[in-house]
Design a protein around this motif. Structure first.
Motif, PDB file in Angstrom:
ATOM      1  N   VAL A 154       0.855  -1.181   0.000  1.00  0.00           N
ATOM      2  CA  VAL A 154       0.000   0.000   0.000  1.00  0.00           C
ATOM      3  C   VAL A 154       0.891   1.230   0.000  1.00  0.00           C
ATOM      4  O   VAL A 154       1.995   1.214   0.535  1.00  0.00           O
ATOM      5  CB  VAL A 154      -0.969   0.040   1.202  1.00  0.00           C
ATOM      6  N   GLU A 155       0.399   2.286  -0.628  1.00  0.00           N
ATOM      7  CA  GLU A 155       1.125   3.548  -0.653  1.00  0.00           C
ATOM      8  C   GLU A 155       0.658   4.365   0.542  1.00  0.00           C
ATOM      9  O   GLU A 155      -0.544   4.590   0.711  1.00  0.00           O
ATOM     10  CB  GLU A 155       0.817   4.275  -1.962  1.00  0.00           C
ATOM     11  N   VAL A 156       1.603   4.809   1.376  1.00  0.00           N
ATOM     12  CA  VAL A 156       1.246   5.595   2.548  1.00  0.00           C
ATOM     13  C   VAL A 156       2.019   6.905   2.547  1.00  0.00           C
ATOM     14  O   VAL A 156       3.160   6.980   2.099  1.00  0.00           O
ATOM     15  CB  VAL A 156       1.512   4.822   3.869  1.00  0.00           C
ATOM     16  N   VAL A 157       1.367   7.941   3.032  1.00  0.00           N
ATOM     17  CA  VAL A 157       2.011   9.246   3.159  1.00  0.00           C
ATOM     18  C   VAL A 157       2.961   9.187   4.350  1.00  0.00           C
ATOM     19  O   VAL A 157       2.578   8.754   5.439  1.00  0.00           O
ATOM     20  CB  VAL A 157       0.963  10.357   3.354  1.00  0.00           C
ATOM     21  N   VAL A 158       4.204   9.626   4.153  1.00  0.00           N
ATOM     22  CA  VAL A 158       5.191   9.594   5.233  1.00  0.00           C
ATOM     23  C   VAL A 158       5.700  10.976   5.621  1.00  0.00           C
ATOM     24  O   VAL A 158       6.341  11.139   6.649  1.00  0.00           O
ATOM     25  CB  VAL A 158       6.384   8.669   4.893  1.00  0.00           C
ATOM     26  N   GLY A 159       5.441  11.986   4.777  1.00  0.00           N
ATOM     27  CA  GLY A 159       5.905  13.320   5.120  1.00  0.00           C
ATOM     28  C   GLY A 159       5.512  14.363   4.101  1.00  0.00           C
ATOM     29  O   GLY A 159       5.036  14.051   3.009  1.00  0.00           O
ATOM     30  N   ARG A 160       5.708  15.618   4.486  1.00  0.00           N
ATOM     31  CA  ARG A 160       5.487  16.758   3.602  1.00  0.00           C
ATOM     32  C   ARG A 160       6.768  17.576   3.600  1.00  0.00           C
ATOM     33  O   ARG A 160       7.292  17.912   4.662  1.00  0.00           O
ATOM     34  CB  ARG A 160       4.319  17.597   4.108  1.00  0.00           C
ATOM     35  N   LEU A 214       5.384  13.279   0.380  1.00  0.00           N
ATOM     36  CA  LEU A 214       6.209  12.086   0.175  1.00  0.00           C
ATOM     37  C   LEU A 214       5.412  10.840   0.534  1.00  0.00           C
ATOM     38  O   LEU A 214       4.756  10.793   1.578  1.00  0.00           O
ATOM     39  CB  LEU A 214       7.460  12.143   1.049  1.00  0.00           C
ATOM     40  N   VAL A 215       5.498   9.829  -0.332  1.00  0.00           N
ATOM     41  CA  VAL A 215       4.821   8.564  -0.084  1.00  0.00           C
ATOM     42  C   VAL A 215       5.829   7.416  -0.181  1.00  0.00           C
ATOM     43  O   VAL A 215       6.877   7.546  -0.811  1.00  0.00           O
ATOM     44  CB  VAL A 215       3.646   8.320  -1.066  1.00  0.00           C
ATOM     45  N   ALA A 216       5.485   6.309   0.468  1.00  0.00           N
ATOM     46  CA  ALA A 216       6.315   5.100   0.428  1.00  0.00           C
ATOM     47  C   ALA A 216       5.405   3.901   0.216  1.00  0.00           C
ATOM     48  O   ALA A 216       4.234   3.916   0.611  1.00  0.00           O
ATOM     49  CB  ALA A 216       7.082   4.929   1.743  1.00  0.00           C
ATOM     50  N   ASP A 217       5.938   2.869  -0.411  1.00  0.00           N
ATOM     51  CA  ASP A 217       5.215   1.606  -0.527  1.00  0.00           C
ATOM     52  C   ASP A 217       5.539   0.769   0.692  1.00  0.00           C
ATOM     53  O   ASP A 217       6.701   0.587   1.045  1.00  0.00           O
ATOM     54  CB  ASP A 217       5.627   0.850  -1.800  1.00  0.00           C
ATOM     55  N   VAL A 218       4.498   0.273   1.329  1.00  0.00           N
ATOM     56  CA  VAL A 218       4.639  -0.518   2.548  1.00  0.00           C
ATOM     57  C   VAL A 218       3.899  -1.833   2.328  1.00  0.00           C
ATOM     58  O   VAL A 218       2.792  -1.843   1.785  1.00  0.00           O
ATOM     59  CB  VAL A 218       4.035   0.245   3.752  1.00  0.00           C
TER      60      VAL A 218
END
Length: 182
Positions: A10-16, A88-92
């Motif tokens: 899943v793609e999750v937001v990790v920061g701005r 910023l997003v990351a795949d988790v």
């Protein structure tokens, strides 16, 4: 927090991304994760939401209350300034869970069916709201949003495998009629 699936993840937001810092492309990042040491580890690949543009974490540091990141692809202040405001997003991995026994990611709670203490379905978790004092679950009950403190005394059972969470037998917790009678 935005989410989308990418083959078992899943793609999750990790920061701005905030302001540029220094001359060599470092940026301040407003964190949107409880695990910055994992999501921003050296070599981690992050993306700018909606663009597909990848950024590789080269270095991080905490300075005062600010979290600063240097990406391999950005080596000038001008490049860093162009990123300001980007998410910023990351795949988790979809099955990844926090290390704590009674801890959950917001994405795991959103969408869970909400059961009353007698196991009757009364709604669905629509969001998780993080406040300084405690977290709240936003529960959609027949189109009405009800806020319930996310505390074990009020939410004694979360069953991710079953896709449910159970509320305690507390009058007026999500019942509009009980609220109006007060």
């Amino acid at each position: 927090m935005s989410e989308s699936s990418h083959s078992g993840s899943v793609e999750v937001v990790v920061g701005r991304i905030g302001r540029a810092h220094g001359l060599h492309g470092e940026v301040a990042v407003s964190l949107r994760t409880d695990e910055p040491q994992t999501r921003f580890a050296q070599g981690a690949i992050l993306r700018i939401e909606g663009s597909g543009r990848e950024l590789h974490v080269q270095q991080t540091r905490s300075q005062s209350a600010a979290f600063q990141v240097r990406f391999r692809e950005i080596d000038t202040r001008t490049g860093a300034e162009a990123l300001q405001g980007k998410i910023l997003v990351a795949d988790v991995a979809a099955e990844e869970r926090p290390t704590g026994e009674e801890e959950y990611y917001d994405r795991q709670l959103r969408g869970l069916a909400v059961l009353d203490w007698q196991q009757h379905r009364i709604g669905r978790v629509s969001d998780v709201i993080h406040l300084p004092a405690q977290d709240l679950l936003a529960i959609d009950v027949d189109g009405q949003e009800r806020l319930v403190p996310f505390a074990s005394a009020l939410v004694p059972t979360v069953d991710l495998d079953a896709g449910t969470l159970t509320l305690a037998d507390v009058g007026g917790l999500v019942d509009a009629d009980a609220e109006e009678a007060r």
